[in-house]
Motif scaffolding. Structure first.
Motif, PDB file in Angstrom:
ATOM      1  N   ALA A  54      -6.973   8.798 -18.131  1.00 33.31           N
ATOM      2  CA  ALA A  54      -8.031   7.073 -18.361  1.00 33.31           C
ATOM      3  C   ALA A  54      -7.847   6.509 -16.170  1.00 33.31           C
ATOM      4  O   ALA A  54      -6.587   6.727 -15.691  1.00 33.31           O
ATOM      5  CB  ALA A  54      -7.423   6.448 -18.536  1.00 33.31           C
ATOM      6  N   LYS A  55      -8.850   6.206 -15.720  1.00 31.79           N
ATOM      7  CA  LYS A  55      -8.204   6.588 -14.119  1.00 31.79           C
ATOM      8  C   LYS A  55      -7.688   4.948 -13.920  1.00 31.79           C
ATOM      9  O   LYS A  55      -8.727   4.101 -14.663  1.00 31.79           O
ATOM     10  CB  LYS A  55      -9.184   5.880 -13.193  1.00 31.79           C
ATOM     11  N   ALA A  56      -6.322   4.449 -13.580  1.00 33.99           N
ATOM     12  CA  ALA A  56      -6.054   3.223 -13.165  1.00 33.99           C
ATOM     13  C   ALA A  56      -7.138   2.027 -11.613  1.00 33.99           C
ATOM     14  O   ALA A  56      -6.484   2.685 -10.535  1.00 33.99           O
ATOM     15  CB  ALA A  56      -4.780   3.302 -13.003  1.00 33.99           C
ATOM     16  N   PRO A  57      -7.584   1.689 -12.166  1.00 30.95           N
ATOM     17  CA  PRO A  57      -8.336   0.715 -10.477  1.00 30.95           C
ATOM     18  C   PRO A  57      -7.575  -0.012 -10.241  1.00 30.95           C
ATOM     19  O   PRO A  57      -6.517   0.153 -10.890  1.00 30.95           O
ATOM     20  CB  PRO A  57      -9.107  -0.149 -11.072  1.00 30.95           C
ATOM     21  N   LYS A  58      -7.433   0.471  -9.013  1.00 30.93           N
ATOM     22  CA  LYS A  58      -6.358  -0.071  -7.399  1.00 30.93           C
ATOM     23  C   LYS A  58      -6.310  -1.397  -7.053  1.00 30.93           C
ATOM     24  O   LYS A  58      -7.441  -1.730  -6.432  1.00 30.93           O
ATOM     25  CB  LYS A  58      -6.429   0.645  -6.463  1.00 30.93           C
ATOM     26  N   ARG A  59      -6.505  -2.858  -8.029  1.00 27.83           N
ATOM     27  CA  ARG A  59      -6.540  -3.870  -7.606  1.00 27.83           C
ATOM     28  C   ARG A  59      -5.529  -4.716  -7.120  1.00 27.83           C
ATOM     29  O   ARG A  59      -4.802  -4.636  -7.267  1.00 27.83           O
ATOM     30  CB  ARG A  59      -7.288  -4.423  -8.739  1.00 27.83           C
ATOM     31  N   LEU A  60      -5.899  -5.786  -6.065  1.00 22.90           N
ATOM     32  CA  LEU A  60      -5.227  -6.802  -5.112  1.00 22.90           C
ATOM     33  C   LEU A  60      -5.091  -7.454  -6.667  1.00 22.90           C
ATOM     34  O   LEU A  60      -6.053  -8.174  -6.996  1.00 22.90           O
ATOM     35  CB  LEU A  60      -5.366  -6.648  -4.424  1.00 22.90           C
ATOM     36  N   ALA A 108       8.356  -1.216  -3.383  1.00 20.81           N
ATOM     37  CA  ALA A 108       6.840  -0.915  -3.013  1.00 20.81           C
ATOM     38  C   ALA A 108       6.474  -2.283  -4.534  1.00 20.81           C
ATOM     39  O   ALA A 108       4.268  -1.973  -3.600  1.00 20.81           O
ATOM     40  CB  ALA A 108       6.284   0.753  -3.751  1.00 20.81           C
ATOM     41  N   THR A 109       6.331  -2.041  -5.389  1.00 20.77           N
ATOM     42  CA  THR A 109       5.555  -3.828  -6.083  1.00 20.77           C
ATOM     43  C   THR A 109       5.514  -4.411  -5.606  1.00 20.77           C
ATOM     44  O   THR A 109       4.887  -5.671  -5.538  1.00 20.77           O
ATOM     45  CB  THR A 109       6.357  -3.286  -7.643  1.00 20.77           C
ATOM     46  N   THR A 110       6.096  -5.054  -4.759  1.00 19.88           N
ATOM     47  CA  THR A 110       6.430  -6.421  -4.073  1.00 19.88           C
ATOM     48  C   THR A 110       5.693  -6.292  -3.064  1.00 19.88           C
ATOM     49  O   THR A 110       4.882  -7.171  -2.868  1.00 19.88           O
ATOM     50  CB  THR A 110       7.686  -7.445  -3.458  1.00 19.88           C
ATOM     51  N   MET A 111       6.002  -5.153  -2.275  1.00 17.73           N
ATOM     52  CA  MET A 111       4.694  -5.040  -0.718  1.00 17.73           C
ATOM     53  C   MET A 111       3.338  -4.931  -1.059  1.00 17.73           C
ATOM     54  O   MET A 111       2.155  -5.394  -0.179  1.00 17.73           O
ATOM     55  CB  MET A 111       4.538  -3.013  -0.657  1.00 17.73           C
ATOM     56  N   ILE A 112       2.824  -5.332  -3.217  1.00 16.16           N
ATOM     57  CA  ILE A 112       1.600  -5.297  -3.003  1.00 16.16           C
ATOM     58  C   ILE A 112       0.907  -7.211  -2.313  1.00 16.16           C
ATOM     59  O   ILE A 112       0.167  -7.129  -1.995  1.00 16.16           O
ATOM     60  CB  ILE A 112       1.041  -5.098  -4.587  1.00 16.16           C
ATOM     61  N   TYR A 113       1.439  -8.213  -2.260  1.00 17.74           N
ATOM     62  CA  TYR A 113       1.663  -9.392  -1.611  1.00 17.74           C
ATOM     63  C   TYR A 113       1.573  -9.310  -0.816  1.00 17.74           C
ATOM     64  O   TYR A 113       0.743 -10.136   0.143  1.00 17.74           O
ATOM     65  CB  TYR A 113       2.504 -10.261  -2.117  1.00 17.74           C
ATOM     66  N   THR A 114       1.669  -8.045   0.421  1.00 18.27           N
ATOM     67  CA  THR A 114       1.387  -7.956   1.617  1.00 18.27           C
ATOM     68  C   THR A 114       0.265  -8.409   1.420  1.00 18.27           C
ATOM     69  O   THR A 114      -0.144  -8.448   3.240  1.00 18.27           O
ATOM     70  CB  THR A 114       2.629  -7.383   2.581  1.00 18.27           C
ATOM     71  N   HIS A 115      -0.258  -7.243   1.350  1.00 16.90           N
ATOM     72  CA  HIS A 115      -1.988  -7.160   1.659  1.00 16.90           C
ATOM     73  C   HIS A 115      -2.707  -8.193   1.387  1.00 16.90           C
ATOM     74  O   HIS A 115      -3.654  -8.480   1.937  1.00 16.90           O
ATOM     75  CB  HIS A 115      -2.605  -6.211   0.633  1.00 16.90           C
ATOM     76  N   VAL A 116      -2.038  -9.178   0.263  1.00 15.28           N
ATOM     77  CA  VAL A 116      -3.195 -10.528  -0.107  1.00 15.28           C
ATOM     78  C   VAL A 116      -2.100 -12.132   1.102  1.00 15.28           C
ATOM     79  O   VAL A 116      -3.319 -13.172   1.062  1.00 15.28           O
ATOM     80  CB  VAL A 116      -3.472 -10.908  -1.576  1.00 15.28           C
ATOM     81  N   LEU A 117      -1.868 -11.267   2.020  1.00 15.35           N
ATOM     82  CA  LEU A 117      -1.357 -12.613   2.981  1.00 15.35           C
ATOM     83  C   LEU A 117      -2.357 -12.818   3.847  1.00 15.35           C
ATOM     84  O   LEU A 117      -3.837 -12.441   4.297  1.00 15.35           O
ATOM     85  CB  LEU A 117      -0.195 -11.944   3.866  1.00 15.35           C
ATOM     86  N   ASN A 118      -2.695 -14.038   3.978  1.00 17.16           N
ATOM     87  CA  ASN A 118      -3.833 -15.131   5.105  1.00 17.16           C
ATOM     88  C   ASN A 118      -3.907 -13.770   6.157  1.00 17.16           C
ATOM     89  O   ASN A 118      -5.140 -13.991   6.939  1.00 17.16           O
ATOM     90  CB  ASN A 118      -3.240 -16.339   5.907  1.00 17.16           C
ATOM     91  N   LYS A 119      -3.043 -12.672   6.266  1.00 17.01           N
ATOM     92  CA  LYS A 119      -3.294 -12.632   8.227  1.00 17.01           C
ATOM     93  C   LYS A 119      -2.924 -10.848   8.189  1.00 17.01           C
ATOM     94  O   LYS A 119      -3.108 -10.204   8.491  1.00 17.01           O
ATOM     95  CB  LYS A 119      -2.005 -12.319   9.110  1.00 17.01           C
ATOM     96  N   GLY A 120      -2.702 -10.278   6.570  1.00 19.64           N
ATOM     97  CA  GLY A 120      -2.990  -9.254   5.974  1.00 19.64           C
ATOM     98  C   GLY A 120      -1.607  -8.431   6.332  1.00 19.64           C
ATOM     99  O   GLY A 120      -0.415  -9.478   6.738  1.00 19.64           O
ATOM    100  N   GLY A 121      -1.867  -7.526   6.042  1.00 21.40           N
ATOM    101  CA  GLY A 121       0.018  -6.741   5.870  1.00 21.40           C
ATOM    102  C   GLY A 121       0.563  -6.494   7.046  1.00 21.40           C
ATOM    103  O   GLY A 121       1.675  -6.859   7.376  1.00 21.40           O
TER     104      GLY A 121
END
Length: 329
Positions: A104-110, A304-317
């Motif tokens: 089953a495909k896991a969606p890559k969601r922020l 790498a799991t924590t790095m996902i939060y850099t993608h939702v910062l106001n200025k991007g990762g």
């Protein structure tokens, strides 16, 4: 014909699964989930005994879940874990690597993240114990069940620390206790202690003890230090021991309260109690804290799991500014 006494008969397969999981200290929730998936696996193959089935049948069942049932990747993985547990831990069978399973495909969601103003608006719609509990989810970055399973001894008011025991992956970690919550938490614990004294006076007051500690220390379950920080308002019967106890608060109560607060605050994001943990991590990174520090507070094994939060910062990762914002007037 002589009837064999019921107690001399070997335990049924699902009883063996449950017993093995308790020996390995799996949670009751995981036990129920695994037993349910094993039941489905057996029914899918015409009630044949799993010892007469093998890797091909496991592959067929897991592929059926993905193709016909269209389940999510996490659901399929849970079913796979349950079946592999059955064969490895109960039947003593090592299955070959499952190469032919349709995954089953896991969606890559922020992750959904609230702004500071949205968090404040949400908390303003809560009060009492629920306000304190949800404030801890955001202020300490706790998962919902980690917060509900907190014991009095795990909260260090002097050091402003919370010891999370057996978090995800059975790992302990230390996270922060917001200073603004120390006084409300003290007042809350006074009420919890009074409730515990009432239970003791009624001949009750013992809580569930992990790792069978109640057998090693029979009276420890009544100690104040072992009581839940957020106990249930009702007594209940332990499904395993059948003992009347006061368990921790129900997670569904918190989920409903947060959903109601989100609606009252007119927040359009699909926020849940876990969203507050995402917001905790993102706001720390926005504040300039090192990602390794945030990783430790969250209890992530891989940065790498924590790095996902850099993608939702106001200025991007990477802190990249839009060319439209840099265009001269």
């Amino acid at each position: 014909m002589i009837n064999t006494p019921a107690e001399s008969q070997p335990p049924k397969l699902l009883e063996q699964v449950a017993a093995r999981m308790r020996v390995k200290h799996y949670s009751l929730r995981t036990e129920k989930s695994y037993v349910d998936w094993i039941k489905r696996y057996i029914w899918h193959h015409g009630k044949r005994h799993p010892k007469d089935l093998g890797a091909a049948e496991v592959e067929a069942f897991l592929s059926h879940l993905a193709v016909t049932r269209n389940v999510s990747a996490s659901t399929q993985n849970q079913a796979k874990s349950a079946i592999l547990f059955l064969y490895k831990e109960v039947l003593g069978v090592q299955l070959p690597w499952l190469d032919n399973v349709t995954q089953a495909k896991a969606p890559k969601r922020l992750p959904v993240v609230l702004t500071r103003d949205e968090v404040q608006a949400l908390l303003n719609r809560l009060d009492g114990t629920m306000w304190l509990l949800v404030s801890l989810l955001y202020g300490s970055g706790l998962r919902l069940m980690e917060c509900l399973r907190l014991r009095v001894k795990d909260v260090d008011l002097a050091r402003c620390e919370i010891l999370v025991r057996e978090g995800k992956g059975f790992k302990d970690r230390v996270t922060m206790l917001p200073k603004s919550l120390i006084e409300p938490l003290k007042q809350h614990l006074l009420k919890v202690k009074a409730l515990h004294q009432e239970d003791l006076a009624a001949g009750l007051g013992a809580v569930f003890m992990p790792m069978a500690l109640d057998k090693k220390y029979p009276n420890a379950g009544k100690d104040w230090a072992w009581q839940y920080v957020f106990p249930s308002i009702k007594l209940s019967v332990d499904p395993l021991s059948k003992v009347i106890r006061r368990h921790h608060a129900d997670e569904k109560t918190v989920q409903r309260a947060v959903k109601k607060a989100v609606n009252l605050a007119r927040i359009t994001k699909l926020a849940t109690p876990h969203t507050l943990r995402h917001s905790f991590a993102t706001h720390l990174l926005e504040g300039g804290y090192d990602i390794r520090t945030v990783q430790e507070l969250l209890g992530h094994s891989d940065v790498a799991t924590t790095m996902i939060y850099t993608h939702v910062l106001n200025k991007g990762g990477q802190g990249v500014a839009s060319p439209l914002d840099t265009m001269s007037a």
